[in-house]
Design a protein around this motif. Structure first.
Motif, short mmCIF file in Angstrom:
data_model
loop_
_atom_site.label_atom_id
_atom_site.label_comp_id
_atom_site.label_asym_id
_atom_site.label_seq_id
_atom_site.Cartn_x
_atom_site.Cartn_y
_atom_site.Cartn_z
N GLU A 1 -7.46 -6.29 7.76
CA GLU A 1 -6.85 -5.31 6.85
C GLU A 1 -7.83 -5.01 5.73
O GLU A 1 -8.99 -5.38 5.84
CB GLU A 1 -5.49 -5.82 6.34
N MET A 2 -7.37 -4.39 4.65
CA MET A 2 -8.34 -3.84 3.70
C MET A 2 -8.20 -4.29 2.25
O MET A 2 -8.84 -3.71 1.37
CB MET A 2 -8.29 -2.30 3.76
N GLU A 3 -7.37 -5.30 1.98
CA GLU A 3 -7.17 -5.66 0.56
C GLU A 3 -7.14 -7.15 0.24
O GLU A 3 -7.49 -7.55 -0.87
CB GLU A 3 -5.85 -5.06 0.03
N ARG B 1 7.14 2.08 1.63
CA ARG B 1 7.50 0.64 1.74
C ARG B 1 7.95 0.12 0.39
O ARG B 1 8.89 -0.67 0.29
CB ARG B 1 6.30 -0.16 2.26
N PHE C 1 -11.49 1.33 7.13
CA PHE C 1 -10.57 1.24 8.28
C PHE C 1 -11.38 1.46 9.56
O PHE C 1 -10.96 1.03 10.63
CB PHE C 1 -9.52 2.34 8.13
N GLY D 1 0.81 -1.20 0.00
CA GLY D 1 0.00 0.00 0.00
C GLY D 1 0.85 1.26 0.00
O GLY D 1 0.67 2.18 -0.80
N ASP D 2 1.82 1.28 0.90
CA ASP D 2 2.57 2.48 1.24
C ASP D 2 3.70 2.74 0.23
O ASP D 2 4.59 1.90 0.07
CB ASP D 2 3.14 2.23 2.65
N GLY E 1 -1.62 2.44 -2.64
CA GLY E 1 -2.45 3.23 -1.73
C GLY E 1 -3.21 2.32 -0.78
O GLY E 1 -2.61 1.53 -0.06
N MET E 2 -4.52 2.37 -0.82
CA MET E 2 -5.31 1.56 0.12
C MET E 2 -6.61 1.09 -0.51
O MET E 2 -7.19 1.78 -1.33
CB MET E 2 -5.68 2.41 1.34
N GLY E 3 -7.05 -0.08 -0.07
CA GLY E 3 -8.42 -0.52 -0.35
C GLY E 3 -8.59 -1.40 -1.56
O GLY E 3 -7.77 -1.45 -2.47
N TYR F 1 1.76 -7.19 0.52
CA TYR F 1 2.49 -7.08 1.78
C TYR F 1 2.04 -5.80 2.47
O TYR F 1 2.31 -4.70 1.96
CB TYR F 1 4.00 -7.07 1.49
N GLY F 2 1.34 -5.93 3.60
CA GLY F 2 0.83 -4.74 4.25
C GLY F 2 0.92 -4.80 5.76
O GLY F 2 1.58 -5.69 6.33
N SER F 3 0.24 -3.88 6.40
CA SER F 3 0.13 -3.91 7.86
C SER F 3 -1.31 -4.26 8.21
O SER F 3 -2.20 -4.20 7.36
CB SER F 3 0.52 -2.55 8.44
#
Ligand code: R1P
Ligand code: URA
Length: 295
Positions: free
Chosen positions: A221-223, A41, A189, A37-38, A86-88, A113-115
């Motif tokens: 998480e979101m994905e 990262r 979130f 996402g980030d 990004g996110m989602g 790979y996310g948090s």
């Protein structure tokens, strides 16, 4: 926009050669994709890559106007792409479909790979969860409209690719605290992760226990659900195998939150383990025994 006339390339493109939201032409991606996402990262992971011969000494980097940044290079001589989105789930939808469109022909793998938030008291923050399967938690607006049904829908689980997942797990656990576990992927979130907010009527105070009755998630998480769901819907030669790894940054049951320096250290270590896993996996073995002509 060019018209989507070729049925094998159904997505509109801003020019004859680039996909609309990732902004990539064919040839920009490797068959092994690690997505995060980030953007920071992604840059950290990309610092371990070297340029492909065709990129004349410079790593391939492209930032699209829609928030995707792609790096393509070599990790230990193996081509890999790292994409930040990004996110989602909606961003994952663009990423998976458009990556598939411009990736080399033939099967590919996509690992996210996310948090994540943690949902088990026995799994402390800083632990990496390799996701075996995921359920989708979505806000059910009909409940607010009609009073019927439940405020949140909880789907049946969708599995990650089992061979890819066991390969990733065996790699990551060599260097970091790591468990195999299920995930709950959410549409927000906030509301669907059971965060309460007096400004909104979210009806989510018992949501975590409802999810735990229906599923057995270790992370939230979101994905990942959407990545796994899209990948399993691919067929034939151009199929996608997918998996997902997350680092628990906040435990939603115990209230424990990871300390910044520890997170940076774990994130880097797990990241390198994932680069090794993604580049080390034998693509032939992932699809061994499957009929790639069934599409
Ligand atoms: C929410 O803060 C974001 O964090 C998690 C969620 O999946 C969501 O995208 O992942 P990343 O840390 O990879 O962004
Ligand atoms: N990402 C999420 O989606 N939720 C959390 O609680 C932490 C990271």
């Amino acid at each position: 926009l060019s018209a989507p006339t070729d049925p094998k390339r159904p997505r509109p493109r801003p020019s004859a050669s680039r996909v609309l939201h990732l902004g990539l032409p064919p040839g920009a991606l490797a068959s092994r994709i690690l997505t995060v996402g980030d953007p920071a990262r992604a840059a950290l992971l990309a610092s371990h890559l070297t340029p492909r011969p065709q990129d004349k000494g410079r790593l391939f980097i492209h930032s699209s106007s829609r928030g995707f940044t792609t790096y393509t290079g070599l990790f230990l001589s193996t081509p890999i792409s790292i994409i930040s989105f990004g996110m989602g789930s909606q961003m994952i939808d663009f990423l998976v479909r458009e990556s598939r469109d411009v990736a080399p022909p033939g099967p590919i793998i996509i690992i996210s790979y996310g948090s994540a938030g943690g949902l088990k008291p026995t799994v402390p923050v800083g632990t990496c969860v390799i996701i075996s399967q995921s359920v989708n938690i979505t806000r059910n607006s009909d409940h607010w409209t009609s009073g019927k049904g439940t405020p949140y829908n909880i789907s049946l689980p969708v599995p990650a690719n089992p061979r890819l997942t066991s390969h990733i797990y065996s790699q990551v656990k060599q260097s970091s605290p790591c468990v195999l576990g299920e995930s709950a992927t959410t549409c927000s979130f906030y509301s669907s992760q059971a965060r309460t907010d007096g400004n909104f009527d979210d009806r989510n105070t018992t949501l975590i226990s409802q999810i735990q009755k229906k599923a057995n998630p270790t992370s939230m998480e979101m994905e990942s659900f959407h990545l796994l769901d899209l990948a399993r819907s691919t067929r034939g030669q151009n199929r996608i195998a997918s998996g997902s790894a997350v680092v628990v940054v906040a435990n939603r049951v115990t209230g424990e939150v990871v300390e910044g320096r520890k997170l940076a250290e774990v994130e880097g270590r797990v990241g390198v383990a994932l680069l090794r896993a993604v580049c080390g996996v034998d693509l032939g073995e992932i699809w061994e025994g499957e009929d790639l002509n069934d599409g």
